[in-house]
Each structure stands twice: as C-alpha cells, then as structure tokens.
Design an enzyme around this catalytic site. Sequence first.
Site, PDB file in Angstrom:
ATOM      1  N   VAL A   1      37.741  75.927  43.862  1.00 51.10           N
ATOM      2  CA  VAL A   1      39.159  76.134  43.533  1.00 51.10           C
ATOM      3  C   VAL A   1      40.009  75.158  44.346  1.00 51.10           C
ATOM      4  O   VAL A   1      39.959  75.158  45.581  1.00 51.10           O
ATOM      5  CB  VAL A   1      39.612  77.571  43.862  1.00 51.10           C
ATOM      6  CG1 VAL A   1      41.040  77.786  43.353  1.00 51.10           C
ATOM      7  CG2 VAL A   1      38.657  78.603  43.270  1.00 51.10           C
ATOM      8  N   LYS A   2      40.773  74.339  43.634  1.00 51.14           N
ATOM      9  CA  LYS A   2      41.656  73.396  44.324  1.00 51.14           C
ATOM     10  C   LYS A   2      43.049  74.016  44.414  1.00 51.14           C
ATOM     11  O   LYS A   2      43.616  74.432  43.392  1.00 51.14           O
ATOM     12  CB  LYS A   2      41.690  72.089  43.545  1.00 51.14           C
ATOM     13  CG  LYS A   2      42.124  70.893  44.331  1.00 51.14           C
ATOM     14  CD  LYS A   2      41.931  69.664  43.455  1.00 51.14           C
ATOM     15  CE  LYS A   2      42.243  68.400  44.152  1.00 51.14           C
ATOM     16  NZ  LYS A   2      42.403  67.305  43.191  1.00 51.14           N
TER      17      LYS A   2
END
Length: 228
Positions: free
Chosen positions: A82-83
């Site tokens: 997850v960015k």
Amino acid sequence: MKLFIDTGSVAEVEEIAQWGILAGATTNPSLLAKAEGDAGEAIKKIAEIVQGPTSAEVVSEDPGRMVEEGIAVRELHEHVIVKVPFGPAGLQATAKLRELGHPVNMTLVFSAAQAILAAEAGATYISSFLGRLDDIGIDSIATLHDVVEAVAENSTGAQVLAASLRNPLHAIKAAQVGADISTVPYKVLKQMLNHPLTTSGNDQFAKDWASKPELQVWMDGLVDASKK
Ligand code: E4P
C-alpha cells in the site's frame, strides 16, 4: 541496491523483466492515469510479472478511507504494497495499516525529518524523491544521503526507496549513498543500457568473427556437441 520499475504500463514491465534485473515495481495515480485499460488488472499483471513488491497508491485524504483503500488494493495480489502519501493523515493511515499487518510504502518524502516520521509510523518502504527536489534547486542526493543515515539510526527496519529518478546518474548516486532500492522509469532503465563503446565493441567483434567463417562452424559444432 535493488531495482524496481516505476510505471503503470504492463508492456514496459514485460519488456524490462526479461533482463532479469527487476525486484519489484511502483505505480502512482499519475502513471495509472496515463496507462491503457483497467487499473486493477494492470497492477495484478505487474505484480505477477515482477514477483516482488508492487506499490499501489491510496488516493483519499481521509485516514479512515485511506485504510479502506489500502485493504482493498492489498486484495488485488499478494505482492501489492500500500502506497500512502506523506502527511498527518498518511502517517495515521500507515500506523493503522501496519497494525493490521499491511506493508506500506510512504511516498512524497522530501526530507530526513519526514523520513523519521514515516519510519516511526511503521512504513516498510520510504520513498525519497530526487527529480522533484532537483527541479526546485535542492540537492536531492544530499537529501537522500540524510534520509539513508536517519533511517539507519532509527532501526525500525524501514528500507529507503529512491524515487522520482530522471537519469542514470540518479541511480548511480542513489546506490552510492546507500539507498536500498531505486524505482526507475522505463526510459531511464533503457538509458542505463547504453554506452557507445559497448555498441562499437560489439560491432567490431561481429565484424572480426565474420571475417573468418570457420570460427562460426567451430562454435556451431561446439553447441551441437554440448547438446548430446
Ligand atoms: C514512485 O514511487 C514515485 O511516485 C515516482 O517515482 C515519482 O516520479 P516523478 O517525480 O517523475 O513523477
């Protein structure tokens, strides 16, 4: 230093993956907006090809919604990371995602102070941007060096990911100052291949080899014998 590819294009990943140099990939909203087709399918295919960490970014500005988006993108593929963009909401979302067991790549980091906060929030990867700092006249490599040292001192196990690379020198300098990873655009990866002496050297070898045809007969015989 590991190399990721920075792209939303499956075709670019397919081509570069054949070189055997890719350990992962990063996407962002701008890169996915430029790419053809369904974003989820692209992320899945990229993760499948690189068989390594593949960042997919959340877009909400609300920490609770960022967490929901993060959980959702994680379901796309086992390699999805997850960015999360840096900021108070991003730090809050990162701490929650980490608590829930989801690895985070904290993006839009431009200083060692920000990197320390990202590491403490539990980011697995800290994306320290180069090109965008150079664009405003700030020494991006000196900043990256500070980020590397600060994160190493923190001993949270976070990895520094050099991002926003614009040329091969950025990749060289990132390796020299101790970045764990560089995420490199397709165009820059292709530039990293090139040297005029490699091209002229290969041309000369081919020309000299062709000037003596019995050499090719010898090589073909050697290959045939090795297959028996
Ligand atoms: C990668 O994770 C970043 O989003 C990307 O490297 C940004 O690159 P840019 O500054 O060239 O847009």
